[in-house]
Write a protein that holds these residues in place. Structure first.
Motif, PDB file in Angstrom:
ATOM      1  N   ALA A  73       0.616  -1.121  -0.078  1.00  0.00           N
ATOM      2  CA  ALA A  73       0.071  -0.102  -0.055  1.00  0.00           C
ATOM      3  C   ALA A  73       0.862   1.265  -0.005  1.00  0.00           C
ATOM      4  O   ALA A  73       0.557   2.237  -0.546  1.00  0.00           O
ATOM      5  CB  ALA A  73      -0.865  -0.016   1.195  1.00  0.00           C
ATOM      6  N   LEU A  74       1.970   1.151   0.651  1.00  0.00           N
ATOM      7  CA  LEU A  74       2.873   2.290   0.752  1.00  0.00           C
ATOM      8  C   LEU A  74       3.761   2.547  -0.500  1.00  0.00           C
ATOM      9  O   LEU A  74       3.731   3.531  -1.181  1.00  0.00           O
ATOM     10  CB  LEU A  74       3.950   2.036   1.803  1.00  0.00           C
ATOM     11  CG  LEU A  74       4.963   3.344   2.095  1.00  0.00           C
ATOM     12  CD1 LEU A  74       4.211   4.672   2.560  1.00  0.00           C
ATOM     13  CD2 LEU A  74       6.035   2.728   2.880  1.00  0.00           C
ATOM     14  N   PHE A  75       3.846   1.449  -1.435  1.00  0.00           N
ATOM     15  CA  PHE A  75       4.548   1.582  -2.739  1.00  0.00           C
ATOM     16  C   PHE A  75       3.391   2.028  -3.660  1.00  0.00           C
ATOM     17  O   PHE A  75       3.632   2.823  -4.464  1.00  0.00           O
ATOM     18  CB  PHE A  75       5.198   0.275  -2.901  1.00  0.00           C
ATOM     19  CG  PHE A  75       6.239  -0.336  -2.534  1.00  0.00           C
ATOM     20  CD1 PHE A  75       7.132   0.953  -1.814  1.00  0.00           C
ATOM     21  CD2 PHE A  75       6.938  -1.468  -2.336  1.00  0.00           C
ATOM     22  CE1 PHE A  75       8.347   0.716  -1.216  1.00  0.00           C
ATOM     23  CE2 PHE A  75       7.999  -1.773  -1.695  1.00  0.00           C
ATOM     24  CZ  PHE A  75       8.774  -0.685  -1.216  1.00  0.00           C
ATOM     25  N   ALA A  76       2.105   1.687  -3.557  1.00  0.00           N
ATOM     26  CA  ALA A  76       1.259   1.955  -4.531  1.00  0.00           C
ATOM     27  C   ALA A  76       1.058   3.594  -4.141  1.00  0.00           C
ATOM     28  O   ALA A  76       0.546   4.275  -5.273  1.00  0.00           O
ATOM     29  CB  ALA A  76      -0.001   1.219  -4.317  1.00  0.00           C
ATOM     30  N   LEU A  77       1.044   4.237  -2.866  1.00  0.00           N
ATOM     31  CA  LEU A  77       0.904   5.291  -2.602  1.00  0.00           C
ATOM     32  C   LEU A  77       2.043   6.519  -3.065  1.00  0.00           C
ATOM     33  O   LEU A  77       1.656   7.383  -3.706  1.00  0.00           O
ATOM     34  CB  LEU A  77       0.655   5.661  -1.199  1.00  0.00           C
ATOM     35  CG  LEU A  77       0.045   7.126  -0.657  1.00  0.00           C
ATOM     36  CD1 LEU A  77      -1.186   7.335  -1.033  1.00  0.00           C
ATOM     37  CD2 LEU A  77       0.172   6.959   0.815  1.00  0.00           C
ATOM     38  N   THR A  78       3.118   5.972  -3.231  1.00  0.00           N
ATOM     39  CA  THR A  78       4.116   6.619  -3.618  1.00  0.00           C
ATOM     40  C   THR A  78       4.548   6.548  -5.040  1.00  0.00           C
ATOM     41  O   THR A  78       5.292   7.108  -5.835  1.00  0.00           O
ATOM     42  CB  THR A  78       5.549   6.078  -2.779  1.00  0.00           C
ATOM     43  OG1 THR A  78       5.955   4.871  -3.022  1.00  0.00           O
ATOM     44  CG2 THR A  78       5.540   6.755  -1.496  1.00  0.00           C
ATOM     45  N   GLY A  79       3.783   5.523  -5.710  1.00  0.00           N
ATOM     46  CA  GLY A  79       4.216   5.208  -7.193  1.00  0.00           C
ATOM     47  C   GLY A  79       5.289   4.267  -7.498  1.00  0.00           C
ATOM     48  O   GLY A  79       5.514   3.964  -8.902  1.00  0.00           O
ATOM     49  N   ARG A  80       5.830   3.477  -6.559  1.00  0.00           N
ATOM     50  CA  ARG A  80       6.890   2.788  -6.800  1.00  0.00           C
ATOM     51  C   ARG A  80       6.154   1.485  -7.086  1.00  0.00           C
ATOM     52  O   ARG A  80       5.229   1.004  -6.279  1.00  0.00           O
ATOM     53  CB  ARG A  80       7.831   2.726  -5.726  1.00  0.00           C
ATOM     54  CG  ARG A  80       8.657   4.157  -5.504  1.00  0.00           C
ATOM     55  CD  ARG A  80       9.490   3.997  -4.510  1.00  0.00           C
ATOM     56  NE  ARG A  80      10.372   2.898  -4.106  1.00  0.00           N
ATOM     57  CZ  ARG A  80      11.037   2.516  -3.067  1.00  0.00           C
ATOM     58  NH1 ARG A  80      11.295   3.716  -2.132  1.00  0.00           N
ATOM     59  NH2 ARG A  80      11.885   1.674  -2.890  1.00  0.00           N
ATOM     60  N   SER A  81       7.068   0.261  -7.580  1.00  0.00           N
ATOM     61  CA  SER A  81       6.400  -0.990  -7.866  1.00  0.00           C
ATOM     62  C   SER A  81       7.017  -1.964  -7.034  1.00  0.00           C
ATOM     63  O   SER A  81       6.594  -2.978  -6.950  1.00  0.00           O
ATOM     64  CB  SER A  81       6.531  -1.469  -9.336  1.00  0.00           C
ATOM     65  OG  SER A  81       7.808  -1.440  -9.653  1.00  0.00           O
TER      66      SER A  81
END
Length: 85
Positions: A73-81
């Motif tokens: 969820a944190l990666f989705a929020l920051t745009g990282r995969s």
């Protein structure tokens, strides 16, 4: 701009819910482990062992929740995969 903010709100709610859940499980696990040590020191090793197992289970679920839900969820929020980017 409002549309962008509305798209981020579900991700923020998901991150907050799972983050609070993982934190709560970590605190419960740490308290159970402390209780296990104190109980075993006071002459009740079987109760201490049971509490240690329950604390380990809570800590495992906290770790699992963090790696399976919070980090994605944190990666989705920051745009990282992924973590390696």
């Amino acid at each position: 701009m409002t549309t962008t903010l509305l798209e981020v709100v579900p991700l923020l709610i998901e991150l907050a819910a799972f983050g609070i859940g993982a934190l709560g499980l970590s605190l419960v696990g740490a308290y159970a482990e402390r209780f296990a040590v104190v109980t075993a020191q006071h002459g009740q090793p079987m109760l201490g062992l049971w509490a240690a197992v329950m604390g380990a289970v809570a800590l495992y679920f906290a770790y699992s929740l963090t790696t399976d839900r919070v980090v994605p969820a944190l990666f989705a929020l920051t745009g990282r995969s992924s973590a390696t980017e």
